[in-house]
Design a protein around this motif. Sequence first.
Motif, PDB file in Angstrom:
ATOM      1  N   GLU A 119      47.378  41.079  33.213  1.00  9.16           N
ATOM      2  CA  GLU A 119      46.891  41.928  32.466  1.00  9.16           C
ATOM      3  C   GLU A 119      45.592  41.250  32.052  1.00  9.16           C
ATOM      4  O   GLU A 119      44.429  41.826  31.938  1.00  9.16           O
ATOM      5  CB  GLU A 119      47.512  42.030  31.012  1.00  9.16           C
ATOM      6  CG  GLU A 119      46.785  42.847  29.685  1.00  9.16           C
ATOM      7  CD  GLU A 119      47.704  42.741  28.572  1.00  9.16           C
ATOM      8  OE1 GLU A 119      47.041  42.909  27.590  1.00  9.16           O
ATOM      9  OE2 GLU A 119      48.844  43.144  28.667  1.00  9.16           O
TER      10      GLU A 119
ATOM     11  N   TYR B 150      43.959  39.119  34.190  1.00 11.14           N
ATOM     12  CA  TYR B 150      43.181  39.257  35.426  1.00 11.14           C
ATOM     13  C   TYR B 150      42.514  40.533  35.410  1.00 11.14           C
ATOM     14  O   TYR B 150      41.409  40.973  36.000  1.00 11.14           O
ATOM     15  CB  TYR B 150      43.954  39.024  36.715  1.00 11.14           C
ATOM     16  CG  TYR B 150      44.212  37.713  36.921  1.00 11.14           C
ATOM     17  CD1 TYR B 150      43.984  36.615  36.338  1.00 11.14           C
ATOM     18  CD2 TYR B 150      44.987  37.252  38.117  1.00 11.14           C
ATOM     19  CE1 TYR B 150      44.336  35.181  36.691  1.00 11.14           C
ATOM     20  CE2 TYR B 150      45.310  36.144  38.508  1.00 11.14           C
ATOM     21  CZ  TYR B 150      44.904  35.060  37.881  1.00 11.14           C
ATOM     22  OH  TYR B 150      45.079  33.678  38.146  1.00 11.14           O
ATOM     23  N   SER B 151      43.291  41.785  35.026  1.00 12.29           N
ATOM     24  CA  SER B 151      42.646  43.155  34.887  1.00 12.29           C
ATOM     25  C   SER B 151      41.585  43.129  34.169  1.00 12.29           C
ATOM     26  O   SER B 151      40.531  43.847  34.080  1.00 12.29           O
ATOM     27  CB  SER B 151      43.884  44.032  34.650  1.00 12.29           C
ATOM     28  OG  SER B 151      43.214  45.377  34.703  1.00 12.29           O
ATOM     29  N   GLU B 152      41.679  42.383  32.835  1.00 11.15           N
ATOM     30  CA  GLU B 152      40.723  42.550  31.764  1.00 11.15           C
ATOM     31  C   GLU B 152      39.437  41.800  32.185  1.00 11.15           C
ATOM     32  O   GLU B 152      38.247  42.354  31.921  1.00 11.15           O
ATOM     33  CB  GLU B 152      41.175  41.725  30.488  1.00 11.15           C
ATOM     34  CG  GLU B 152      42.093  42.537  29.799  1.00 11.15           C
ATOM     35  CD  GLU B 152      42.777  41.606  28.528  1.00 11.15           C
ATOM     36  OE1 GLU B 152      42.302  40.297  28.452  1.00 11.15           O
ATOM     37  OE2 GLU B 152      43.656  41.907  27.835  1.00 11.15           O
TER      38      GLU B 152
ATOM     39  N   ILE C 121      41.269  42.043  39.016  1.00 10.87           N
ATOM     40  CA  ILE C 121      42.449  43.052  39.482  1.00 10.87           C
ATOM     41  C   ILE C 121      41.765  44.530  39.432  1.00 10.87           C
ATOM     42  O   ILE C 121      41.641  44.997  38.381  1.00 10.87           O
ATOM     43  CB  ILE C 121      43.612  43.060  39.069  1.00 10.87           C
ATOM     44  CG1 ILE C 121      44.207  41.572  39.309  1.00 10.87           C
ATOM     45  CG2 ILE C 121      44.625  44.153  39.647  1.00 10.87           C
ATOM     46  CD1 ILE C 121      45.576  41.506  38.868  1.00 10.87           C
ATOM     47  N   ASP C 122      41.269  45.129  40.565  1.00  9.67           N
ATOM     48  CA  ASP C 122      40.546  46.339  40.655  1.00  9.67           C
ATOM     49  C   ASP C 122      41.227  47.197  41.755  1.00  9.67           C
ATOM     50  O   ASP C 122      40.637  47.072  42.737  1.00  9.67           O
ATOM     51  CB  ASP C 122      39.157  46.316  40.317  1.00  9.67           C
ATOM     52  CG  ASP C 122      38.277  47.582  40.177  1.00  9.67           C
ATOM     53  OD1 ASP C 122      38.994  48.595  40.482  1.00  9.67           O
ATOM     54  OD2 ASP C 122      37.205  47.605  39.842  1.00  9.67           O
ATOM     55  N   ASP C 123      42.276  48.019  41.462  1.00 14.84           N
ATOM     56  CA  ASP C 123      42.783  48.690  42.702  1.00 14.84           C
ATOM     57  C   ASP C 123      42.017  49.782  43.163  1.00 14.84           C
ATOM     58  O   ASP C 123      41.800  49.826  44.651  1.00 14.84           O
ATOM     59  CB  ASP C 123      44.087  49.515  42.136  1.00 14.84           C
ATOM     60  CG  ASP C 123      45.286  48.601  42.173  1.00 14.84           C
ATOM     61  OD1 ASP C 123      45.195  47.343  42.599  1.00 14.84           O
ATOM     62  OD2 ASP C 123      46.279  48.791  41.660  1.00 14.84           O
TER      63      ASP C 123
END
Length: 141
Positions: A16, A18-20, A24-26
């Motif tokens: 979470e 890392y995404s913020e 992480i950006d799929d």
Amino acid sequence: MRRKGFEEHIVAEILERYSEVGLIDDALFARAWVESRHRSRGLSKRALVGELRRKGVDPDFVDAAVEQVSDDDEREAALDLARRRYRSLAGQSDDAVLRKLVGMLARKGYGSGVAIPVVKQVLAEAESDAAELLDEDAHYE
């Protein structure tokens, strides 16, 4: 992280975070993957979709990323692959070349609707080039 024994709640927190912060950006990953694999390996859209799905990328991101490859781009990539591979097959019968090139393109994910016309074009170009060479030789004699 799970294989290393981290607890599920810790893995979730890290992912979470890392995404913020944008690590992480799929969607970005999918676009970069498609660009790279299509350009460097000449993979078809179908093959790219398969690779991304096996990596667990969300289907919406996969579809959006693959849309960046047009049908013309895909055909040009197949044509380039077939032309390069033809060089090592020159001198073999047209049937053998057709079979080998269509098979190679199929392994890259191209359907027969793309592969067969592309290979026929490569064979026609080779025949035309050979005819031009014969004409040039006759001219110099």
